[in-house]
Enzyme design. Structure first.
Site, PDB file in Angstrom:
ATOM      1  N   GLY A 398       0.817  -1.247   0.119  1.00  0.00           N
ATOM      2  CA  GLY A 398      -0.047  -0.077   0.005  1.00  0.00           C
ATOM      3  C   GLY A 398       0.938   1.050   0.052  1.00  0.00           C
ATOM      4  N   ARG A 400       2.448   3.210   2.228  1.00  0.00           N
ATOM      5  CA  ARG A 400       3.503   3.275   2.926  1.00  0.00           C
ATOM      6  C   ARG A 400       4.622   2.456   2.048  1.00  0.00           C
ATOM      7  NH1 ARG A 400       7.360   0.959   6.641  1.00  0.00           N
ATOM      8  NH2 ARG A 400       8.075   2.912   7.846  1.00  0.00           N
ATOM      9  N   CYS A 401       4.291   1.164   1.557  1.00  0.00           N
ATOM     10  CA  CYS A 401       5.285   0.222   0.809  1.00  0.00           C
ATOM     11  C   CYS A 401       5.717   0.929  -0.533  1.00  0.00           C
ATOM     12  CB  CYS A 401       4.620  -1.021   0.398  1.00  0.00           C
ATOM     13  SG  CYS A 401       3.726  -1.772   1.642  1.00  0.00           S
ATOM     14  N   MET A 402       4.796   1.859  -1.027  1.00  0.00           N
ATOM     15  CA  MET A 402       5.097   2.319  -2.348  1.00  0.00           C
ATOM     16  C   MET A 402       5.937   3.714  -2.320  1.00  0.00           C
ATOM     17  SD  MET A 402       1.686   1.937  -4.704  1.00  0.00           S
ATOM     18  CE  MET A 402       0.713   3.014  -3.742  1.00  0.00           C
TER      19      MET A 402
END
Ligand SMILES: NC(=[NH2+])NCCC[C@H](N)C(=O)O
Length: 411
Positions: A398, A400-402
């Site tokens: 999501g 944060r990961c991106m």
């Protein structure tokens, strides 16, 4: 001039962030390859790109400068000159399984014949066997790999810029990643830090580099304050690497004095700490109820340095209490994904309902598809900026990961 990397919290106003726009790499694989490439579905690229542009625009509209990994690597190699470019390619081919031999030779000629930008796009997207006019005659290719379509695998997880490296204070960790599908990714980051004029020769600290034994990924590394870091003991991050990075942060005057190790289930849906737990305000966190045992218990260890310079480890079970202690707060608000309904929590966590990106205290970017969790966040007083998410979420990550924050304002 402000430092090229400066992150002393998860929630300080986001000033500079690095993204990777999904490219051909997210389409260049077959269903059979998905488990190994850590994908659960095949994204529809044009829509994934539209969604990603919507994400980037949201960050820009809220005051962040957006840098792109794919552009920074090219600029770094161009700044380094032809020797650096050749050395980069040599190392990339070695790490891709071609330390010597005819295939390496052909791949090198093929890739070096391209302008740098094209070479980088190709390396990320992967090289299929039918692109080269070459019939390998070595035993391995002849005996085992005949039907496999690639010489170089695509790297579809690159748009999760959070994981190959993590900004910690005035430096970063460049990570030794867990699965072969992602290990080459952190080499791009290392190249940027070594050769890009914006980063090289600015006194940046690499607290722990990608050559260290013990695996660690940025999705597990959370900066809770200018003195405390939380790290997930997870499918992707080993206890050994956590002790190692703690030691390095304490030894090198990083400003960090305490590392909180939090053990989470080791599985693909909850691969990193940030898939089940994020900090979104001075005293507010999202948490997936599925990680908490009876009475909200979860194995947590605080790691500090004693007077002799040795690591000191304490075990705790009450996450809420530990967070209050390390952050010096009287009360904190742990907001359950899906509002506490176990069925909705599992559904929305699967699509990264807990993976919120704070862009200022109390202001978060989330996927629009997690509408129950988003509503719950609003009820807890947060400002929620929703972004499009039908295709991007197929890669299992999501907002944060991106994103890899490079500079945040101090609190
Ligand atoms: N920080 C994160 N949660 N990143 C998600 C990464 C997803 C990616 N498919 C992987 O399995 O590695």
């Amino acid at each position: 001039m402000t430092k090229p990397i400066h992150v002393t919290s998860e929630i300080g106003k986001l000033d500079v962030v690095m993204l990777k726009r999904p490219g051909a790499e997210v389409e260049n694989f077959t269903p059979k390859m998905m488990p190994r490439l850590l994908f659960d579905d095949i994204p529809y690229l044009p829509i994934a790109q539209k969604e990603h542009d919507n994400f980037a625009d949201t960050l820009r509209e809220n005051g962040a400068e957006v840098l792109y990994l794919e552009k920074l690597v090219v600029e770094a190699l161009d700044a380094g000159g032809s020797e650096v470019k050749t050395a980069f390619l040599d190392k990339m081919l070695t790490e891709s399984g071609y330390a010597a031999g005819m295939i390496r030779h052909e791949l090198k000629n093929y890739l070096l014949s391209m302008p740098t930008a094209e070479m980088i796009v190709k390396l990320m997207a992967g090289v299929r066997k039918n692109e080269l006019d070459l019939v390998p005659r070595d035993l391995v290719s002849a005996a085992e790999e005949r039907d496999y379509p690639f010489f170089l695998d695509p790297m579809p997880n690159l748009y999760f810029t959070r994981d190959p490296a993590a900004s910690l204070g005035d430096g970063l960790s460049i990570n030794n990643m867990t699965f072969p599908a992602r290990q080459r990714e952190s080499f791009f980051m290392e190249t940027i830090i070594d050769y890009h004029p914006r980063f090289a020769d600015h006194g940046l600290h690499v607290w722990r580099d990608r050559n260290q034994p013990g695996r660690i990924e940025g999705g597990d590394e959370l900066v809770l304050s200018n003195t405390v870091i939380a790290i997930g003991v997870s499918e992707r991050t080993s206890a050994h690497a956590i002790e190692d990075i703690a030691r390095r942060l304490f030894e090198h005057d990083s400003g960090f004095e305490k590392v909180l190790a939090i053990r989470i289930p080791h599985n693909h849906a909850m691969m990193h700490l940030d898939t089940v737990f994020t900090m979104i305000n001075h005293d507010q966190f999202t948490v997936h109820p599925g990680i908490l045992g009876e009475g909200g218990q979860i194995d947590t260890w605080t790691i500090t340095e004693d007077q002799n310079g040795e690591l000191h480890v304490d075990h705790h079970l009450n996450l809420k209490q530990v967070l209050k202690d390390v952050l010096g707060l009287d009360e904190i608000d742990l907001i359950p994904t899906g509002g506490g309904d176990p069925l909705i929590a599992d559904r929305e966590q699967w699509n990264d309902g807990s993976n919120t990106l704070a862009i200022a205290p109390g202001v978060v970017v989330t996927y629009n598809r997690n509408y129950v969790s988003n509503q719950v966040l609003r009820e807890h007083g947060l400002k929620v900026l929703e972004v499009l998410s039908s295709e991007l979420s197929r890669g299992r990550g999501g907002p944060r990961c991106m994103s890899m924050p490079l500079v945040r304002e101090d609190l």
